[in-house]
Design a protein around this motif. Sequence first.
Motif, PDB file in Angstrom:
ATOM      1  N   ALA A  34       0.832  -1.202   0.000  1.00 31.46           N
ATOM      2  CA  ALA A  34       0.000   0.000   0.000  1.00 31.46           C
ATOM      3  C   ALA A  34       0.868   1.255   0.000  1.00 31.46           C
ATOM      4  O   ALA A  34       0.562   2.230  -0.689  1.00 31.46           O
ATOM      5  CB  ALA A  34      -0.952   0.003   1.191  1.00 31.46           C
ATOM      6  N   ALA A  40      -8.653   0.902  -8.351  1.00 30.82           N
ATOM      7  CA  ALA A  40      -9.631  -0.142  -8.669  1.00 30.82           C
ATOM      8  C   ALA A  40     -10.772   0.453  -9.489  1.00 30.82           C
ATOM      9  O   ALA A  40     -11.059   1.648  -9.401  1.00 30.82           O
ATOM     10  CB  ALA A  40     -10.179  -0.756  -7.381  1.00 30.82           C
ATOM     11  N   ASP A  86       0.875  -3.063   4.032  1.00 30.81           N
ATOM     12  CA  ASP A  86       0.342  -3.772   2.865  1.00 30.81           C
ATOM     13  C   ASP A  86      -1.080  -3.348   2.505  1.00 30.81           C
ATOM     14  O   ASP A  86      -1.477  -3.431   1.344  1.00 30.81           O
ATOM     15  CB  ASP A  86       0.323  -5.288   3.111  1.00 30.81           C
ATOM     16  N   GLU A  87      -1.857  -2.898   3.489  1.00 27.13           N
ATOM     17  CA  GLU A  87      -3.278  -2.661   3.265  1.00 27.13           C
ATOM     18  C   GLU A  87      -3.695  -1.204   3.229  1.00 27.13           C
ATOM     19  O   GLU A  87      -4.709  -0.871   2.631  1.00 27.13           O
ATOM     20  CB  GLU A  87      -4.088  -3.393   4.339  1.00 27.13           C
ATOM     21  N   GLN A  88      -2.923  -0.331   3.886  1.00 31.31           N
ATOM     22  CA  GLN A  88      -3.282   1.074   3.881  1.00 31.31           C
ATOM     23  C   GLN A  88      -2.052   1.953   4.012  1.00 31.31           C
ATOM     24  O   GLN A  88      -1.004   1.515   4.475  1.00 31.31           O
ATOM     25  CB  GLN A  88      -4.296   1.399   4.972  1.00 31.31           C
ATOM     26  N   LYS A 107      -6.694   3.007   1.101  1.00 31.15           N
ATOM     27  CA  LYS A 107      -6.824   1.585   1.402  1.00 31.15           C
ATOM     28  C   LYS A 107      -6.646   0.824   0.098  1.00 31.15           C
ATOM     29  O   LYS A 107      -7.242   1.197  -0.920  1.00 31.15           O
ATOM     30  CB  LYS A 107      -8.160   1.287   2.056  1.00 31.15           C
ATOM     31  N   VAL A 108      -5.832  -0.223   0.150  1.00 29.51           N
ATOM     32  CA  VAL A 108      -5.468  -0.984  -1.037  1.00 29.51           C
ATOM     33  C   VAL A 108      -5.980  -2.414  -0.915  1.00 29.51           C
ATOM     34  O   VAL A 108      -5.838  -3.037   0.140  1.00 29.51           O
ATOM     35  CB  VAL A 108      -3.931  -0.970  -1.235  1.00 29.51           C
ATOM     36  N   LYS A 109      -6.586  -2.892  -2.001  1.00 23.86           N
ATOM     37  CA  LYS A 109      -7.014  -4.293  -2.095  1.00 23.86           C
ATOM     38  C   LYS A 109      -6.627  -4.806  -3.466  1.00 23.86           C
ATOM     39  O   LYS A 109      -6.798  -4.107  -4.467  1.00 23.86           O
ATOM     40  CB  LYS A 109      -8.530  -4.417  -1.909  1.00 23.86           C
ATOM     41  N   ASN A 110      -6.106  -6.010  -3.495  1.00 24.22           N
ATOM     42  CA  ASN A 110      -5.721  -6.647  -4.750  1.00 24.22           C
ATOM     43  C   ASN A 110      -4.800  -5.771  -5.598  1.00 24.22           C
ATOM     44  O   ASN A 110      -4.916  -5.715  -6.819  1.00 24.22           O
ATOM     45  CB  ASN A 110      -6.960  -7.048  -5.563  1.00 24.22           C
ATOM     46  N   LYS A 156      -4.583  -2.515  -5.858  1.00 20.69           N
ATOM     47  CA  LYS A 156      -5.145  -1.263  -6.390  1.00 20.69           C
ATOM     48  C   LYS A 156      -5.727  -0.431  -5.254  1.00 20.69           C
ATOM     49  O   LYS A 156      -6.148  -0.972  -4.230  1.00 20.69           O
ATOM     50  CB  LYS A 156      -6.261  -1.553  -7.400  1.00 20.69           C
ATOM     51  N   ALA A 211      -8.450   0.986  -3.346  1.00 23.55           N
ATOM     52  CA  ALA A 211      -9.878   0.682  -3.203  1.00 23.55           C
ATOM     53  C   ALA A 211     -10.641   1.918  -2.717  1.00 23.55           C
ATOM     54  O   ALA A 211     -11.790   2.129  -3.101  1.00 23.55           O
ATOM     55  CB  ALA A 211     -10.081  -0.473  -2.232  1.00 23.55           C
ATOM     56  N   SER A 212      -9.976   2.703  -1.869  1.00 26.81           N
ATOM     57  CA  SER A 212     -10.624   3.911  -1.362  1.00 26.81           C
ATOM     58  C   SER A 212      -9.584   4.901  -0.887  1.00 26.81           C
ATOM     59  O   SER A 212      -8.463   4.539  -0.554  1.00 26.81           O
ATOM     60  CB  SER A 212     -11.590   3.582  -0.223  1.00 26.81           C
TER      61      SER A 212
END
Length: 126
Positions: free
Chosen positions: A9, A33, A74-76, A98-101, A103, A105-106
């Motif tokens: 992230a 995303a 890794d996530e934010q 915030k990152v998911k996969n 990209k 996400a928000s």
Amino acid sequence: MKTQSNGQALQIAKTYIEAIASRSVDTITSVSADDVVCTSPRGRIAGVQKFREFHEGFARMIKKVTVLAAYGDDEQAVVVYSADTHPVANAVVAELLKVKNGKIASTEVIYDATPFAAYTATVQPH
């Protein structure tokens, strides 16, 4: 027990803020995303096309962006930057991404909208 972080992230956030600074809207959308959600003092938008339009407008205002801090895992990630823009000099902005996969996400965009609103009130419609 927490597993080892590769800082995904944070790396995406750094790419994102560098793209903002260079006005590269294509890069911004490439790390976002399809269903990205952006919340800012201007409201909430959803979807990569609306996010693109948001950043196209911001890119037209930017004179210079200076990164003040970037932290994450890794996530934010959180990025704090100073944006010198056409209507407002030295607007300090903080974003929680915030990152998911792999990209964005928000993102929660935090800044003082008061000077921007004051400028908008002085602009005459074309």
